[in-house]
Structures are given as structure tokens and as C-alpha cells.
Design a protein around this motif. Sequence first.
Motif, PDB file in Angstrom:
ATOM      1  N   UNK A 116       0.832  -1.204   0.000  1.00 60.79           N
ATOM      2  CA  UNK A 116       0.000   0.000   0.000  1.00 60.79           C
ATOM      3  C   UNK A 116       0.867   1.255   0.000  1.00 60.79           C
ATOM      4  N   UNK A 117       1.969   1.235   0.744  1.00 56.21           N
ATOM      5  CA  UNK A 117       2.905   2.360   0.721  1.00 56.21           C
ATOM      6  C   UNK A 117       3.429   2.592  -0.692  1.00 56.21           C
ATOM      7  N   UNK A 118       3.805   1.515  -1.369  1.00 55.39           N
ATOM      8  CA  UNK A 118       4.319   1.629  -2.739  1.00 55.39           C
ATOM      9  C   UNK A 118       3.236   2.162  -3.675  1.00 55.39           C
ATOM     10  N   UNK A 119       1.991   1.702  -3.513  1.00 56.06           N
ATOM     11  CA  UNK A 119       0.884   2.204  -4.341  1.00 56.06           C
ATOM     12  C   UNK A 119       0.725   3.704  -4.163  1.00 56.06           C
ATOM     13  N   UNK A 120       0.840   4.173  -2.924  1.00 57.00           N
ATOM     14  CA  UNK A 120       0.707   5.608  -2.662  1.00 57.00           C
ATOM     15  C   UNK A 120       1.817   6.400  -3.336  1.00 57.00           C
ATOM     16  N   UNK A 121       3.046   5.862  -3.318  1.00 58.62           N
ATOM     17  CA  UNK A 121       4.164   6.522  -4.005  1.00 58.62           C
ATOM     18  C   UNK A 121       3.885   6.577  -5.508  1.00 58.62           C
ATOM     19  N   UNK A 122       3.390   5.485  -6.077  1.00 59.65           N
ATOM     20  CA  UNK A 122       3.064   5.466  -7.504  1.00 59.65           C
ATOM     21  C   UNK A 122       2.007   6.521  -7.818  1.00 59.65           C
ATOM     22  N   UNK A 123       0.968   6.608  -7.001  1.00 59.74           N
ATOM     23  CA  UNK A 123      -0.088   7.590  -7.251  1.00 59.74           C
ATOM     24  C   UNK A 123       0.440   9.019  -7.183  1.00 59.74           C
ATOM     25  N   UNK A 124       1.373   9.290  -6.261  1.00 60.45           N
ATOM     26  CA  UNK A 124       1.996  10.615  -6.198  1.00 60.45           C
ATOM     27  C   UNK A 124       2.810  10.894  -7.461  1.00 60.45           C
ATOM     28  N   UNK A 125       3.555   9.883  -7.914  1.00 59.34           N
ATOM     29  CA  UNK A 125       4.341  10.041  -9.143  1.00 59.34           C
ATOM     30  C   UNK A 125       3.430  10.255 -10.347  1.00 59.34           C
ATOM     31  N   UNK A 126       2.333   9.514 -10.411  1.00 60.36           N
ATOM     32  CA  UNK A 126       1.383   9.680 -11.520  1.00 60.36           C
ATOM     33  C   UNK A 126       0.837  11.100 -11.547  1.00 60.36           C
ATOM     34  N   UNK A 127       0.522  11.613 -10.376  1.00 58.07           N
ATOM     35  CA  UNK A 127       0.002  12.980 -10.292  1.00 58.07           C
ATOM     36  C   UNK A 127       1.057  13.980 -10.755  1.00 58.07           C
ATOM     37  N   UNK A 128       2.296  13.800 -10.319  1.00 58.24           N
ATOM     38  CA  UNK A 128       3.379  14.709 -10.702  1.00 58.24           C
ATOM     39  C   UNK A 128       3.694  14.624 -12.192  1.00 58.24           C
ATOM     40  N   UNK A 129       3.647  13.404 -12.753  1.00 61.65           N
ATOM     41  CA  UNK A 129       3.982  13.196 -14.160  1.00 61.65           C
ATOM     42  C   UNK A 129       2.819  13.484 -15.103  1.00 61.65           C
ATOM     43  N   UNK A 130       1.601  13.430 -14.578  1.00 56.71           N
ATOM     44  CA  UNK A 130       0.420  13.609 -15.422  1.00 56.71           C
ATOM     45  C   UNK A 130       0.155  12.423 -16.328  1.00 56.71           C
ATOM     46  N   UNK A 131       0.572  11.238 -15.894  1.00 56.36           N
ATOM     47  CA  UNK A 131       0.345  10.017 -16.674  1.00 56.36           C
ATOM     48  C   UNK A 131       0.250   8.829 -15.733  1.00 56.36           C
TER      49      UNK A 131
END
Length: 168
Positions: A60-75
Amino acid sequence: IVDRDDTTIMKTIQKYDQDGTIVIVDLQGGRSLVNSRAMAKADLVMLVTRPMVLDTDTVQDAREVIELEEEALGRQIARSFVVTQTSHVVSKEERQVLKFLNEKSGEDVIIPYLSRRVHYSALHARGGGLRDLPEHSSLGNAISEVSRFADAIYSRLVNVLQSNEEAA
């Protein structure tokens, strides 16, 4: 990639990330700058978990990091769960975790799960490949499982790369 830290991860990935080259980085834990950078660069992130509630917290921690990266990258960042060390006789806790991953999480789960096998432990101890191990009655099953697992990952990589080409 064996040598990795906050200062070298991106340079190392870029060094090996060439057309047709698959770069695999094994990172521990979910919340770190190294993981965040590697996930942002990845074509496919595989979130490895054992079918235990304790492990799903780390995922779940890793999923949250991915979601933050997705938001920052816009993809979107393609991701799949890898379930490892499953028992041949599945416990109540394992059933609950597998049910959550397969039915409620909305995430892609790679099947087959990798079961808890003596062969895999032997590989970690000895090195080499499954075919290098001494003959054993269930070695064929282990090879078959790993082969199906590799096919499942390959098909996901093909889908991700095709999607990337269509978007470009």
C-alpha cells in the motif's frame, strides 16, 4: 541493477534503458526517493507481496508513491501485483489477502502466484537457474510455474509498450 542509491539510480537506469532492453530493478520497501525515481521511469512496476496482511501494508505504501508520481507526471504508471510464497494449502489469511487483491483492490494481479517451493529457496542459496538444480520429482512443476509467470509478465510488458507507442 545491483548498485543503487539516491545518487546513482537514474544514471544507472538510463545507461541500460535502450530500445528493446528490459531493465529490472529490485527495490526494497515502498517509501523512498530511490523507489519514487525508479517508479517514475518504469514501463511496468511489479509490487511483490506475500499473501499476508503485514506485507500488503508495505505494498500500500508503494501504491501511494506510484499515485503521487502519476500525479506529478500527469500520466499513469503501469503496475501489477506479484504474489509470492503462497502455500500449497492456502490459509484463511492468505485467502483474505488474495480475495482483496483479486476482487477489491482494482489492481492487476499476475497469475500464477509463485508458491513457496524448496526449489526457489535453493536458487537463492546456490545461484544459477532452475535447470541447474539437481533433479527432483517436483522440479518440472517449479519450471512450469516460473515459465507461466514469465509469460504473464512478458504479455504485460508488450501491452504497456504497445500503449506507449499508440500514445506517442
